[in-house]
Motif scaffolding. Structure first.
Motif: not given
Length: 122
Positions: A16-18, A47-51, A59-67, A82-85
Protein backbone atom coordinates in the motif's frame (compact mmCIF):
# COMPACT_ATOMS: atom_id res chain seq x y z
CA UNK A 1 10.34 28.09 19.10
CA UNK A 2 10.49 26.28 15.79
CA UNK A 3 7.86 23.59 15.56
CA UNK A 4 7.37 20.85 13.01
CA UNK A 5 4.26 18.72 12.81
CA UNK A 6 4.11 15.42 10.96
CA UNK A 7 0.87 13.84 9.81
CA UNK A 8 -0.37 11.14 7.50
CA UNK A 9 0.83 8.03 9.27
CA UNK A 10 -1.37 5.03 9.92
CA UNK A 11 -1.91 1.35 9.33
CA UNK A 12 -1.53 0.09 5.78
CA UNK A 13 -1.28 -3.31 4.16
CA UNK A 14 1.92 -4.44 2.45
CA UNK A 15 2.08 -2.97 -1.02
CA UNK A 16 0.00 0.00 0.00
CA UNK A 17 0.79 3.72 0.02
CA UNK A 18 0.82 6.61 2.43
CA UNK A 19 1.74 10.25 2.11
CA UNK A 20 3.34 11.92 5.07
CA UNK A 21 3.28 15.66 5.54
CA UNK A 22 5.61 17.88 7.52
CA UNK A 23 4.25 21.33 8.29
CA UNK A 24 6.01 24.17 10.02
CA UNK A 25 4.69 26.49 12.69
CA UNK A 26 6.12 29.93 13.37
CA UNK A 27 8.83 29.74 10.72
CA UNK A 28 9.21 29.16 7.01
CA UNK A 29 10.48 25.81 5.84
CA UNK A 30 12.15 27.26 2.75
CA UNK A 31 15.03 28.46 4.92
CA UNK A 32 16.02 24.85 5.60
CA UNK A 33 16.76 21.54 4.04
CA UNK A 34 14.27 19.02 5.38
CA UNK A 35 14.85 15.40 6.12
CA UNK A 36 12.69 12.42 6.92
CA UNK A 37 14.13 9.93 9.38
CA UNK A 38 12.59 6.89 10.98
CA UNK A 39 13.02 4.63 13.96
CA UNK A 40 11.66 1.12 13.83
CA UNK A 41 10.99 -1.06 16.86
CA UNK A 42 14.27 -2.04 18.45
CA UNK A 43 16.26 -0.16 15.84
CA UNK A 44 18.32 2.98 15.73
CA UNK A 45 16.99 6.05 13.98
CA UNK A 46 18.00 6.21 10.32
CA UNK A 47 17.79 8.73 7.52
CA UNK A 48 15.19 8.01 4.86
CA UNK A 49 15.26 11.01 2.53
CA UNK A 50 16.08 14.68 2.40
CA UNK A 51 15.46 17.66 0.17
CA UNK A 52 17.46 20.86 -0.10
CA UNK A 53 15.98 24.31 0.33
CA UNK A 54 15.42 24.76 -3.40
CA UNK A 55 14.58 21.13 -4.05
CA UNK A 56 17.54 20.78 -6.39
CA UNK A 57 19.26 18.19 -4.19
CA UNK A 58 17.36 15.10 -3.09
CA UNK A 59 18.74 12.01 -1.43
CA UNK A 60 17.16 8.64 -0.63
CA UNK A 61 18.38 5.80 1.48
CA UNK A 62 19.00 2.68 -0.57
CA UNK A 63 16.20 0.80 1.14
CA UNK A 64 13.55 3.24 -0.13
CA UNK A 65 14.87 4.14 -3.57
CA UNK A 66 12.24 3.66 -6.24
CA UNK A 67 9.46 3.46 -3.65
CA UNK A 68 9.50 6.76 -1.76
CA UNK A 69 9.43 10.27 -3.15
CA UNK A 70 10.10 13.51 -1.30
CA UNK A 71 8.81 16.90 -2.38
CA UNK A 72 8.22 20.32 -0.96
CA UNK A 73 5.66 23.04 -1.49
CA UNK A 74 7.18 26.18 -0.05
CA UNK A 75 4.00 28.13 -0.72
CA UNK A 76 2.20 25.76 1.65
CA UNK A 77 5.17 25.57 4.01
CA UNK A 78 5.01 21.80 3.80
CA UNK A 79 7.26 18.91 2.85
CA UNK A 80 5.84 15.57 1.76
CA UNK A 81 7.02 11.99 1.70
CA UNK A 82 5.09 9.81 -0.69
CA UNK A 83 5.57 6.17 0.27
CA UNK A 84 4.57 3.47 -2.19
CA UNK A 85 5.00 -0.31 -2.23
CA UNK A 86 5.26 -0.32 1.53
CA UNK A 87 6.82 -3.30 3.26
CA UNK A 88 6.48 -4.56 6.84
CA UNK A 89 10.08 -3.48 7.45
CA UNK A 90 9.01 0.13 6.77
CA UNK A 91 7.10 0.04 10.04
CA UNK A 92 8.52 2.84 12.16
CA UNK A 93 7.97 6.21 13.72
CA UNK A 94 8.71 8.76 11.00
CA UNK A 95 10.13 12.17 11.85
CA UNK A 96 10.82 15.27 9.83
CA UNK A 97 13.61 17.59 10.86
CA UNK A 98 15.45 20.70 9.70
CA UNK A 99 19.02 20.99 8.54
CA UNK A 100 21.19 23.44 6.62
CA UNK A 101 22.24 20.77 4.14
CA UNK A 102 20.52 17.77 2.62
CA UNK A 103 22.25 14.80 4.21
CA UNK A 104 20.93 11.56 5.67
CA UNK A 105 22.98 11.54 8.85
CA UNK A 106 20.93 12.13 11.98
CA UNK A 107 23.57 14.40 13.51
CA UNK A 108 22.92 17.03 10.81
CA UNK A 109 19.42 17.75 12.04
CA UNK A 110 18.46 20.42 14.53
CA UNK A 111 14.72 20.79 15.01
CA UNK A 112 12.47 17.76 15.02
CA UNK A 113 8.79 17.03 14.87
CA UNK A 114 7.05 14.69 17.28
CA UNK A 115 6.79 11.88 14.76
CA UNK A 116 4.01 9.96 13.06
CA UNK A 117 3.61 6.20 13.28
CA UNK A 118 3.56 4.09 10.14
CA UNK A 119 2.58 0.45 10.52
CA UNK A 120 2.69 -1.91 7.56
CA UNK A 121 0.88 -5.12 8.32
CA UNK A 122 -1.71 -7.46 6.89
Amino acid sequence: QLRLVESGGGLVQPGGSLRLSCAASKFTLDAYAIGWLRQGPGKEREGVSCISRSGARILYAEFVKGRFSISRDNAKNTVYLQMNSLKPEDTAEYYCATSYTCELLEKNYDYWGQGTQVTVSS
